[in-house]
Design a protein around this motif. Structure first.
Motif, mmCIF file in Angstrom:
data_model
loop_
_atom_site.group_PDB
_atom_site.id
_atom_site.type_symbol
_atom_site.label_atom_id
_atom_site.label_comp_id
_atom_site.label_asym_id
_atom_site.label_seq_id
_atom_site.Cartn_x
_atom_site.Cartn_y
_atom_site.Cartn_z
ATOM 1 N N MET A 56 -116.233 -83.560 -9.167
ATOM 2 C CA MET A 56 -117.156 -84.542 -8.595
ATOM 3 C C MET A 56 -118.350 -84.735 -9.530
ATOM 4 N N MET A 57 -118.302 -85.837 -10.286
ATOM 5 C CA MET A 57 -119.389 -86.170 -11.198
ATOM 6 C C MET A 57 -119.670 -87.659 -11.072
ATOM 7 N N PRO A 58 -120.909 -88.068 -11.364
ATOM 8 C CA PRO A 58 -121.192 -89.506 -11.362
ATOM 9 C C PRO A 58 -120.423 -90.206 -12.480
ATOM 10 N N GLY A 59 -120.184 -91.489 -12.320
ATOM 11 C CA GLY A 59 -119.393 -92.206 -13.321
ATOM 12 C C GLY A 59 -117.941 -91.810 -13.177
ATOM 13 N N MET A 60 -117.314 -91.474 -14.287
ATOM 14 C CA MET A 60 -115.927 -91.015 -14.268
ATOM 15 C C MET A 60 -115.885 -89.605 -13.678
ATOM 16 N N ASP A 61 -115.078 -89.404 -12.636
ATOM 17 C CA ASP A 61 -114.988 -88.062 -12.054
ATOM 18 C C ASP A 61 -113.949 -87.221 -12.810
ATOM 19 N N GLY A 62 -113.846 -85.968 -12.444
ATOM 20 C CA GLY A 62 -112.947 -85.051 -13.135
ATOM 21 C C GLY A 62 -111.483 -85.443 -13.037
ATOM 22 N N PHE A 63 -111.071 -85.992 -11.889
ATOM 23 C CA PHE A 63 -109.680 -86.412 -11.735
ATOM 24 C C PHE A 63 -109.346 -87.562 -12.683
ATOM 25 N N GLN A 64 -110.255 -88.521 -12.781
ATOM 26 C CA GLN A 64 -110.060 -89.641 -13.701
ATOM 27 C C GLN A 64 -110.035 -89.157 -15.151
ATOM 28 N N ALA A 65 -110.885 -88.188 -15.456
ATOM 29 C CA ALA A 65 -110.934 -87.651 -16.820
ATOM 30 C C ALA A 65 -109.623 -86.950 -17.177
ATOM 31 N N VAL A 66 -109.101 -86.146 -16.261
ATOM 32 C CA VAL A 66 -107.840 -85.448 -16.526
ATOM 33 C C VAL A 66 -106.716 -86.465 -16.729
ATOM 34 N N LYS A 67 -106.723 -87.525 -15.929
ATOM 35 C CA LYS A 67 -105.720 -88.575 -16.095
ATOM 36 C C LYS A 67 -105.826 -89.209 -17.485
ATOM 37 N N ALA A 68 -107.047 -89.478 -17.932
ATOM 38 C CA ALA A 68 -107.252 -90.058 -19.267
ATOM 39 C C ALA A 68 -106.821 -89.090 -20.364
ATOM 40 N N ILE A 69 -107.113 -87.809 -20.189
ATOM 41 C CA ILE A 69 -106.724 -86.791 -21.176
ATOM 42 C C ILE A 69 -105.208 -86.707 -21.254
ATOM 43 N N ARG A 70 -104.553 -86.670 -20.112
ATOM 44 C CA ARG A 70 -103.083 -86.602 -20.095
ATOM 45 C C ARG A 70 -102.465 -87.828 -20.759
ATOM 46 N N SER A 71 -103.038 -88.984 -20.478
ATOM 47 C CA SER A 71 -102.531 -90.222 -21.075
ATOM 48 C C SER A 71 -102.640 -90.171 -22.588
ATOM 49 N N GLU A 72 -103.763 -89.702 -23.083
ATOM 50 C CA GLU A 72 -103.964 -89.590 -24.535
ATOM 51 C C GLU A 72 -103.034 -88.540 -25.129
ATOM 52 N N GLU A 73 -102.854 -87.430 -24.450
ATOM 53 C CA GLU A 73 -101.972 -86.378 -24.941
ATOM 54 C C GLU A 73 -100.534 -86.894 -25.044
ATOM 55 N N ARG A 74 -100.092 -87.658 -24.053
ATOM 56 C CA ARG A 74 -98.744 -88.226 -24.112
ATOM 57 C C ARG A 74 -98.628 -89.210 -25.272
ATOM 58 N N ARG A 75 -99.685 -89.983 -25.492
ATOM 59 C CA ARG A 75 -99.675 -90.973 -26.556
ATOM 60 C C ARG A 75 -99.533 -90.317 -27.922
ATOM 61 N N VAL A 76 -100.193 -89.185 -28.130
ATOM 62 C CA VAL A 76 -100.139 -88.530 -29.442
ATOM 63 C C VAL A 76 -99.117 -87.397 -29.493
ATOM 64 N N GLY A 77 -98.424 -87.154 -28.373
ATOM 65 C CA GLY A 77 -97.351 -86.163 -28.375
ATOM 66 C C GLY A 77 -97.805 -84.730 -28.237
ATOM 67 N N LYS A 78 -98.931 -84.505 -27.608
ATOM 68 C CA LYS A 78 -99.401 -83.141 -27.355
ATOM 69 C C LYS A 78 -99.339 -82.886 -25.857
ATOM 70 N N GLU A 79 -99.363 -81.616 -25.484
ATOM 71 C CA GLU A 79 -99.220 -81.259 -24.086
ATOM 72 C C GLU A 79 -100.565 -80.914 -23.481
ATOM 73 N N CYS A 80 -100.764 -81.369 -22.248
ATOM 74 C CA CYS A 80 -101.961 -81.035 -21.473
ATOM 75 C C CYS A 80 -101.473 -80.459 -20.145
ATOM 76 N N ARG A 81 -101.942 -79.301 -19.809
ATOM 77 C CA ARG A 81 -101.562 -78.685 -18.531
ATOM 78 C C ARG A 81 -102.807 -78.551 -17.673
ATOM 79 N N SER A 82 -102.630 -78.703 -16.391
ATOM 80 C CA SER A 82 -103.770 -78.536 -15.477
ATOM 81 C C SER A 82 -103.336 -77.710 -14.296
ATOM 82 N N ARG A 83 -104.315 -77.075 -13.680
ATOM 83 C CA ARG A 83 -104.088 -76.309 -12.460
ATOM 84 C C ARG A 83 -105.100 -76.785 -11.450
#
Length: 84
Positions: A56-83
């Motif tokens: 819970m953060m102003p602007g982009m929240d943590g869930f949106q950020a993780v989604k963006a990180i995962r999208s970028e990781e898929r684009r460049v072929g790296k793995e992102c794991r979350s719990r």
């Protein structure tokens, strides 16, 4: 063995500092970001071993950020794991 690294993302300075101190005591190199946007900028040039993300953060929240990180990781072929 190389020192492990962590990124802490939280809009609360107190929370960032408390977690930074705990992780530094465990021989982790720790970087911090005060927003999801700042974290994404940081991740443009760095790959920490672990990311601690406030949800819970102003602007982009943590869930949106993780989604963006995962999208970028898929684009460049790296793995992102979350719990949740």
């Amino acid at each position: 063995m190389a020192q492990r690294s962590a990124l802490i993302v939280d809009d609360s300075r107190t929370a960032r500092e408390a977690l930074r101190r705990m992780l530094a005591d465990h021989d982790l190199r720790v970087e911090t970001a005060e927003s999801a946007e700042a974290a994404l900028d940081y991740l443009g040039g760095h790959r920490p071993d672990v990311i601690f993300m406030d949800h819970m953060m102003p602007g982009m929240d943590g869930f949106q950020a993780v989604k963006a990180i995962r999208s970028e990781e898929r684009r460049v072929g790296k793995e992102c794991r979350s719990r949740w």
